[in-house]
Design an enzyme around this catalytic site. Structure first.
Site, PDB file in Angstrom:
ATOM      1  N   ARG A 148       2.213  -0.356  10.818  1.00 37.65           N
ATOM      2  CA  ARG A 148       1.816   1.008  10.453  1.00 37.65           C
ATOM      3  C   ARG A 148       2.174   1.933  11.626  1.00 37.65           C
ATOM      4  O   ARG A 148       2.306   1.486  12.767  1.00 37.65           O
ATOM      5  CB  ARG A 148       0.304   1.092  10.233  1.00 37.65           C
ATOM      6  CG  ARG A 148      -0.236   0.226   9.107  1.00 37.65           C
ATOM      7  CD  ARG A 148      -1.762   0.335   9.068  1.00 37.65           C
ATOM      8  NE  ARG A 148      -2.352  -0.373   7.943  1.00 37.65           N
ATOM      9  CZ  ARG A 148      -2.858  -1.609   8.009  1.00 37.65           C
ATOM     10  NH1 ARG A 148      -2.831  -2.277   9.151  1.00 37.65           N
ATOM     11  NH2 ARG A 148      -3.383  -2.174   6.944  1.00 37.65           N
ATOM     12  N   LYS A 172      -5.887  -1.889  11.311  1.00 34.99           N
ATOM     13  CA  LYS A 172      -7.034  -1.265  10.650  1.00 34.99           C
ATOM     14  C   LYS A 172      -8.225  -2.205  10.684  1.00 34.99           C
ATOM     15  O   LYS A 172      -8.060  -3.420  10.642  1.00 34.99           O
ATOM     16  CB  LYS A 172      -6.674  -0.978   9.187  1.00 34.99           C
ATOM     17  CG  LYS A 172      -6.197   0.443   8.941  1.00 34.99           C
ATOM     18  CD  LYS A 172      -6.070   0.673   7.452  1.00 34.99           C
ATOM     19  CE  LYS A 172      -5.660   2.111   7.155  1.00 34.99           C
ATOM     20  NZ  LYS A 172      -5.470   2.330   5.728  1.00 34.99           N
ATOM     21  N   HIS A 247       5.976   5.853   6.815  1.00 35.61           N
ATOM     22  CA  HIS A 247       5.206   4.781   6.168  1.00 35.61           C
ATOM     23  C   HIS A 247       6.039   4.042   5.112  1.00 35.61           C
ATOM     24  O   HIS A 247       5.751   2.886   4.780  1.00 35.61           O
ATOM     25  CB  HIS A 247       3.937   5.361   5.540  1.00 35.61           C
ATOM     26  CG  HIS A 247       2.898   4.328   5.233  1.00 35.61           C
ATOM     27  ND1 HIS A 247       2.266   3.602   6.225  1.00 35.61           N
ATOM     28  CD2 HIS A 247       2.396   3.873   4.057  1.00 35.61           C
ATOM     29  CE1 HIS A 247       1.409   2.756   5.664  1.00 35.61           C
ATOM     30  NE2 HIS A 247       1.475   2.898   4.349  1.00 35.61           N
ATOM     31  N   ARG A 250       7.399   0.595   6.026  1.00 31.82           N
ATOM     32  CA  ARG A 250       6.476  -0.530   5.817  1.00 31.82           C
ATOM     33  C   ARG A 250       6.531  -0.992   4.350  1.00 31.82           C
ATOM     34  O   ARG A 250       6.521  -2.188   4.066  1.00 31.82           O
ATOM     35  CB  ARG A 250       5.067  -0.065   6.217  1.00 31.82           C
ATOM     36  CG  ARG A 250       3.955  -1.080   6.025  1.00 31.82           C
ATOM     37  CD  ARG A 250       2.705  -0.520   6.699  1.00 31.82           C
ATOM     38  NE  ARG A 250       1.465  -0.972   6.091  1.00 31.82           N
ATOM     39  CZ  ARG A 250       0.788  -2.059   6.459  1.00 31.82           C
ATOM     40  NH1 ARG A 250       1.263  -2.839   7.401  1.00 31.82           N
ATOM     41  NH2 ARG A 250      -0.344  -2.380   5.875  1.00 31.82           N
ATOM     42  N   HIS A 273      -3.601  -6.468   5.573  1.00 34.08           N
ATOM     43  CA  HIS A 273      -4.474  -5.948   4.507  1.00 34.08           C
ATOM     44  C   HIS A 273      -5.754  -6.779   4.461  1.00 34.08           C
ATOM     45  O   HIS A 273      -5.688  -8.008   4.457  1.00 34.08           O
ATOM     46  CB  HIS A 273      -3.791  -6.067   3.135  1.00 34.08           C
ATOM     47  CG  HIS A 273      -2.729  -5.048   2.906  1.00 34.08           C
ATOM     48  ND1 HIS A 273      -1.696  -5.220   1.999  1.00 34.08           N
ATOM     49  CD2 HIS A 273      -2.530  -3.827   3.464  1.00 34.08           C
ATOM     50  CE1 HIS A 273      -0.909  -4.147   2.016  1.00 34.08           C
ATOM     51  NE2 HIS A 273      -1.400  -3.295   2.889  1.00 34.08           N
ATOM     52  N   TYR A 282       2.722  -3.894  -4.064  1.00 38.23           N
ATOM     53  CA  TYR A 282       4.127  -4.122  -3.719  1.00 38.23           C
ATOM     54  C   TYR A 282       4.838  -5.076  -4.675  1.00 38.23           C
ATOM     55  O   TYR A 282       6.007  -5.367  -4.498  1.00 38.23           O
ATOM     56  CB  TYR A 282       4.234  -4.673  -2.290  1.00 38.23           C
ATOM     57  CG  TYR A 282       3.743  -3.685  -1.275  1.00 38.23           C
ATOM     58  CD1 TYR A 282       4.486  -2.545  -0.975  1.00 38.23           C
ATOM     59  CD2 TYR A 282       2.523  -3.854  -0.628  1.00 38.23           C
ATOM     60  CE1 TYR A 282       4.036  -1.617  -0.064  1.00 38.23           C
ATOM     61  CE2 TYR A 282       2.058  -2.926   0.285  1.00 38.23           C
ATOM     62  CZ  TYR A 282       2.823  -1.811   0.562  1.00 38.23           C
ATOM     63  OH  TYR A 282       2.365  -0.892   1.458  1.00 38.23           O
TER      64      TYR A 282
END
Length: 303
Positions: A148, A172, A247, A250, A273, A282
């Site tokens: 990211r 994250k 982004h 990615r 994730h 995706y």
């Protein structure tokens, strides 16, 4: 915009302390504070103890009327919710009027915009200028390792292990993950480290340094990407240009992996994730691929 600090100084200070203690990044703190200040201005001096759900819905409605997207409206709701959650935890308020307000429905299953492999090569060829080796390394980390923008921004020199060819990434949810560095990518990363700009502070450990000698900012990376995408699409008529941003690199990484047969769980780990549901966005398949799959069926018609 009016500044609400005189009326809500204590609450804003408390919110900032709470965010720092919770480990929010400086970027997130700044973003949440900007939303919260906008909300506080809308209260016209009303004390936070007297704020009801209606006042928050009214603010969010006014935001929508300005024409912002559903995701921006939801972000502002999350910021206000976070403020009241913080003040409750710090025992400055007894209730959270922002809890229970429904999110706006966003287009959940919208296909992410991504670049095909041949387009990715063309995009990387559009990287040029004085800081080419740095910028190329940044984009390679995003398009071939799935980082990211914020993760590239927080990378430190010590996160790269040149012997083992691994990169430690702080993602994250304050989670670390280790990503293997593709052998083909390593020379570009090492070239960027050789050409690394002299930082302003001697102890600056950032992997990527800006022209001002500071850690390359998120906005800086987004700006470099916008310029490069501009060159990449320079020959495309304006009406046909796609909404590319940093982004999207990615997205391209995730799409390539899945097309090459990587399983969803592995892709989830590589992307960082927390939920596999996020990764399933995706798994978009093109019509051509659907047609090819169907043509493999051996259909025996009844006599």
């Amino acid at each position: 915009m009016n500044h609400p600090e005189p009326d809500y100084e204590e609450e804003l200070d408390a919110f900032l302390i709470w965010m720092k203690d919770a480990g929010f990044t400086p970027y997130t703190q700044k973003s949440y504070l900007a939303d919260v200040r906008e909300f506080l201005v809308s209260l016209n001096g009303k004390s936070l103890e007297t704020v009801k759900k209606l006042h928050i819905v009214s603010y969010l409605t006014s935001v929508r009327e300005r024409g912002v997207s559903d995701s921006t409206r939801n972000h502002k709701h999350a910021s206000v919710n976070c403020l009241f959650k913080a003040l409750m935890e710090l025992e400055l308020l007894a209730a959270n009027p922002a809890a229970g307000i429904k999110k706006s429905k966003t287009e959940k299953n919208r296909e992410p915009v991504y670049l095909e492999e041949h387009e990715l090569q063309r995009f990387l060829s559009a990287v040029e200028g004085k800081y080419r080796s740095r910028n190329l390394a940044v984009f390679l980390l995003m398009s071939y390792m799935g980082l990211r923008v914020g993760e590239v921004h927080t990378l430190n020199l010590s996160d790269y292990n040149a012997e083992r060819l691994t990169l430690r990434v702080f993602g994250k949810g304050r989670k670390w993950r280790n990503i293997p560095v593709p052998v083909e990518l390593a020379p570009f990363l090492e070239q960027a480290l050789t050409d690394r700009l002299e930082p302003w502070r001697s102890k600056e450990d950032a992997m990527f340094i800006s022209q001002k000698g500071r850690r390359l900012s998120i906005r800086g990376i987004q700006g470099i990407a916008a310029d490069t995408f501009g060159r990449f699409q320079s020959e495309v008529p304006a009406a046909l240009r796609r909404p590319y941003s940093s982004h999207k690199l990615r997205h391209s990484f995730a799409t390539m992996l899945l097309r090459k047969g990587a399983d969803l769980r592995t892709v989830q780990e590589l992307l960082g994730h927390s939920s596999i549901q996020t990764t399933t966005v995706y798994t978009h398949i093109t019509s051509r691929e659907k047609e090819e799959a169907m043509s493999r069926l051996q259909i025996s018609m009844p006599q």
